[in-house]
Scaffold this motif. Structure first.
Motif, PDB file in Angstrom:
ATOM      1  N   VAL A   1       0.853  -1.198   0.000  1.00 17.27           N
ATOM      2  CA  VAL A   1       0.000   0.000   0.000  1.00 17.27           C
ATOM      3  C   VAL A   1       0.891   1.251   0.000  1.00 17.27           C
ATOM      4  O   VAL A   1       0.684   2.187  -0.781  1.00 17.27           O
ATOM      5  CB  VAL A   1      -0.962   0.003   1.208  1.00 17.27           C
ATOM      6  CG1 VAL A   1      -1.708   1.322   1.307  1.00 17.27           C
ATOM      7  CG2 VAL A   1      -1.958  -1.143   1.096  1.00 17.27           C
ATOM      8  N   ALA A   2       1.914   1.254   0.851  1.00 12.81           N
ATOM      9  CA  ALA A   2       2.821   2.411   0.897  1.00 12.81           C
ATOM     10  C   ALA A   2       3.532   2.572  -0.446  1.00 12.81           C
ATOM     11  O   ALA A   2       3.626   3.680  -0.986  1.00 12.81           O
ATOM     12  CB  ALA A   2       3.837   2.229   2.026  1.00 12.81           C
ATOM     13  N   ALA A   3       3.991   1.457  -1.005  1.00 12.09           N
ATOM     14  CA  ALA A   3       4.702   1.512  -2.293  1.00 12.09           C
ATOM     15  C   ALA A   3       3.798   2.046  -3.392  1.00 12.09           C
ATOM     16  O   ALA A   3       4.239   2.776  -4.280  1.00 12.09           O
ATOM     17  CB  ALA A   3       5.219   0.118  -2.653  1.00 12.09           C
ATOM     18  N   SER A   4       2.506   1.696  -3.343  1.00 12.68           N
ATOM     19  CA  SER A   4       1.584   2.119  -4.401  1.00 12.68           C
ATOM     20  C   SER A   4       1.422   3.642  -4.421  1.00 12.68           C
ATOM     21  O   SER A   4       1.077   4.234  -5.430  1.00 12.68           O
ATOM     22  CB  SER A   4       0.215   1.445  -4.227  1.00 12.68           C
ATOM     23  OG  SER A   4      -0.579   2.157  -3.300  1.00 12.68           O
ATOM     24  N   ALA A   5       1.667   4.261  -3.262  1.00 12.30           N
ATOM     25  CA  ALA A   5       1.570   5.719  -3.198  1.00 12.30           C
ATOM     26  C   ALA A   5       2.879   6.371  -3.645  1.00 12.30           C
ATOM     27  O   ALA A   5       2.998   7.589  -3.649  1.00 12.30           O
ATOM     28  CB  ALA A   5       1.229   6.141  -1.773  1.00 12.30           C
ATOM     29  N   GLY A   6       3.872   5.549  -4.008  1.00 16.30           N
ATOM     30  CA  GLY A   6       5.165   6.078  -4.452  1.00 16.30           C
ATOM     31  C   GLY A   6       6.137   6.293  -3.309  1.00 16.30           C
ATOM     32  O   GLY A   6       7.156   6.954  -3.472  1.00 16.30           O
TER      33      GLY A   6
END
Ligand SMILES: CC(C)(COP(=O)(O)OP(=O)(O)OC[C@H]1O[C@@H](n2cnc3c(N)ncnc32)[C@H](O)[C@@H]1OP(=O)(O)O)[C@@H](O)C(=O)NCCC(=O)NCCS
Length: 365
Positions: free
Chosen positions: A190-195
Motif C-alpha cells: 500500500v505504501a509503495a503504491s503511493a510512491g
C-alpha cells in the motif's frame, strides 16, 4: 465502474487484492512457492543471500559473478552513520522493540541508495537491515563482510555462535523471506503504491508487527513453551489448555489448514544443534497437541519452532519481531519494487455504515 464485492468483514479474507509474481501460498496443499521453487527446498539448501537474490530478481544467481555483485551491493549498504545509530538507539527508550524498529526502518535507506537503480537499491537497503536492528537494540554494528545470517545472529544478541546455530538461524531467515500477502507485506505494498520510498515502506510493513496478531505470536509461543517446561509434564499441560478451550500460541494459521510446510526444515536444522531443552519441550507439546487440534485444521506452525530456536540461541523475546524483520526484509523489498513498477495507487472502496445526510442545528436539508 467494475461491480463491487463486499467482504464479509474487514479481514479481506478470500478477497483478491493484488497480482504478484513473487510467491504463491497454497494453504490446502500445504505448499509455498517462491518464484516457482518450493520454499522448504530453498530454505534447506541455500544461503540467505541466494534466497534473497531469487526473491528480488525472480531467478537464482546464475554463478559467482551474480553472487559477488549482490554481496557487494549488500555490503555497500551495510554501514549506518554514527548519527543514524544514535537516532535508532534513542527510539528504544520508553517504547517496545517492535515500535522502535518500525520508526527506525526509515534509516535503512539513504540518498545514495535512493539514487541507485531499483535492484541495486533493494540490495543496499537489505544490507542495512541487520545494522538497523543492531542499532535499535544498542548492539555494536555487525561487520559488513560477514554473511547476512551471521550479521543477523549478532544483531539479535544471540549467545550461541557455532556453525549449527548459525545455519539454523539461516534456515529460519530463509523460511521467513517471503510468504505472500501477510498483513505486513500488504502494508508495504500500500505504501509503495503511493510512491513511498523503500525505507518508509518497510516502516509501514514493520508497524503491523507491533500488534500481537501478526508479530507477537513467536514471543507468546516462547512464553507458552516456558510455562510447559515449568509445569514439568508438557503433554498434561497441553491437555489442560485443550480442556479449558484455550488457544495455543504457535498453532494454527489463517492460510494453512494442513501441516505448515515450513516446520520440517526448521526442525531438522534445530536437531543438528545438539542438546536444546526448549526444542524437546516444543516437540512434546506438538506431539501432544496434534491429535487434539489437527482435526480442526490446527497444526504446529513456524512460530512455535521459531520460538524454540530463538530461545535456544539466547535471543530475548523482545527481539523476536526483529528476527522476523531480518528474514522477511527481502520479501517486503521485492513487493515494494513490484508495486512501484505497476505505478497504480491502492484505493479500495468501503461500504458506508454511518448516518445518512442530516442538517446542522439551525439549518434545513
Ligand atoms: C492464526 C490464527 C489467528 C488463524 O485463525 P483462523 O484461521 O481465523 O481460525 P479460527 O479462528 O476460525 O479457528 C478455527 C477453529 O480452530 C481453533 N483454533 C485456531 N487456532 C487455534 C490454536 N492456536 N489453538 C487451539 N485452537 C485453535 C479455534 O478455536 C476454532 O475452533 P472452533 O471451531 O471449535 O471454534 C489462529 O490459529 C491463532 O490464533 N493462532 C495462535 C496465534 C499464532 O500462532 N499466530 C501465528 C500464525 S503464523
Amino acid at each position: 465502474m467494475a461491480s463491487l464485492v463486499a467482504p464479509t468483514d474487514g479481514s479481506l479474507e478470500g478477497v483478491l487484492v493484488a497480482r504478484t509474481a513473487i510467491a504463491h501460498v497454497d494453504g490446502l496443499a500445504g505448499r509455498a512457492l517462491i518464484r516457482g521453487y518450493l520454499l522448504q527446498e530453498l530454505a534447506e539448501r541455500l544461503p540467505y543471500e541466494d534466497v534473497a537474490f531469487l526473491v528480488l530478481h525472480g531467478e537464482l544467481p546464475s554463478g559467482s559473478a551474480d553472487r559477488e555483485r549482490f554481496a557487494a551491493s549488500i555490503r555497500a549498504g551495510a554501514e549506518l552513520t554514527e548519527h543514524d545509530r544514535s537516532i535508532a538507539r534513542s527510539l528504544r527508550e520508553g517504547r517496545s522493540e517492535a515500535d522502535a524498529l518500525s520508526a527506525a526502518m526509515v534509516l535503512a535507506e539513504d540518498a545514495t541508495a535512493r539514487a541507485a537503480p531499483v535492484a541495486e537499491r533493494c540490495a543496499r537497503v537489505l544490507g542495512r537491515v541487520p545494522s538497523v536492528v543492531a542499532a535499535v537494540a544498542g548492539f555494536a554494528p555487525p561487520p559488513a563482510q560477514w554473511s547476512y545470517a551471521r550479521r543477523s545472529l549478532a544483531a539479535l544478541g544471540a549467545n550461541r555462535l557455532d556453525d549449527a546455530s548459525l545455519r539454523a538461524l539461516e534456515v529460519l531467515l530463509n523460511l521467513e523471506s517471503e510468504h505472500g500477502l501477510s498483513a505486513s507485506t500488504f502494508a508495504c505494498r500500500v505504501a509503495a503504491s503511493a510512491g513511498a520510498n523503500a525505507g518508509p515502506s518497510l516502516s509501514a510493513a514493520c508497524a503491523t508487527l507491533s500488534g500481537e496478531r501478526h508479530g507477537g505470536a513467536t514471543a507468546q509461543a516462547r512464553a507458552m513453551l516456558e510455562a510447559a517446561q515449568a509445569h514439568g509434564d508438557p503433554a498434561a499441560f497441553v491437555r489442560a489448555k485443550h480442556a479449558a478451550k484455550e488457544r495455543l500460541p504457535g498453532f494454527g494459521h489463517r492460510v494453512y489448514k494442513v501441516a505448515d510446510p515450513r516446520v520440517p526444515p526448521l526442525r531438522a536444522a534445530m536437531r543438528a544443534m545438539g542438546h536444546a531443552p526448549l526444542l524437546e519441550t516444543c516437540e512434546a507439546v506438538a506431539t501432544a497437541a496434534t491429535p487434539l487440534f489437527a482435526p480442526k485444521g490446527v497444526h504446529p506452525n513456524i512460530d512455535l519452532y521459531g520460538a524454540a530456536l530463538l530461545g535456544t540461541l539466547g535471543v530475548d523475546p523482545s527481539r523476536y519481531v526483529a528476527a522476523f524483520v531480518l528474514g522477511i526484509a527481502c520479501g517486503w523489498l521485492a513487493h515494494w519494487a513490484e508495486v512501484r513498477a505497476e505505478g497504480r495507487l491502492v484505493r479500495p472502496d468501503n461500504e458506508y455504515s454511518g448516518p445518512s445526510q442530516r442538517a446542522l442545528p439551525g439549518t434545513v436539508l
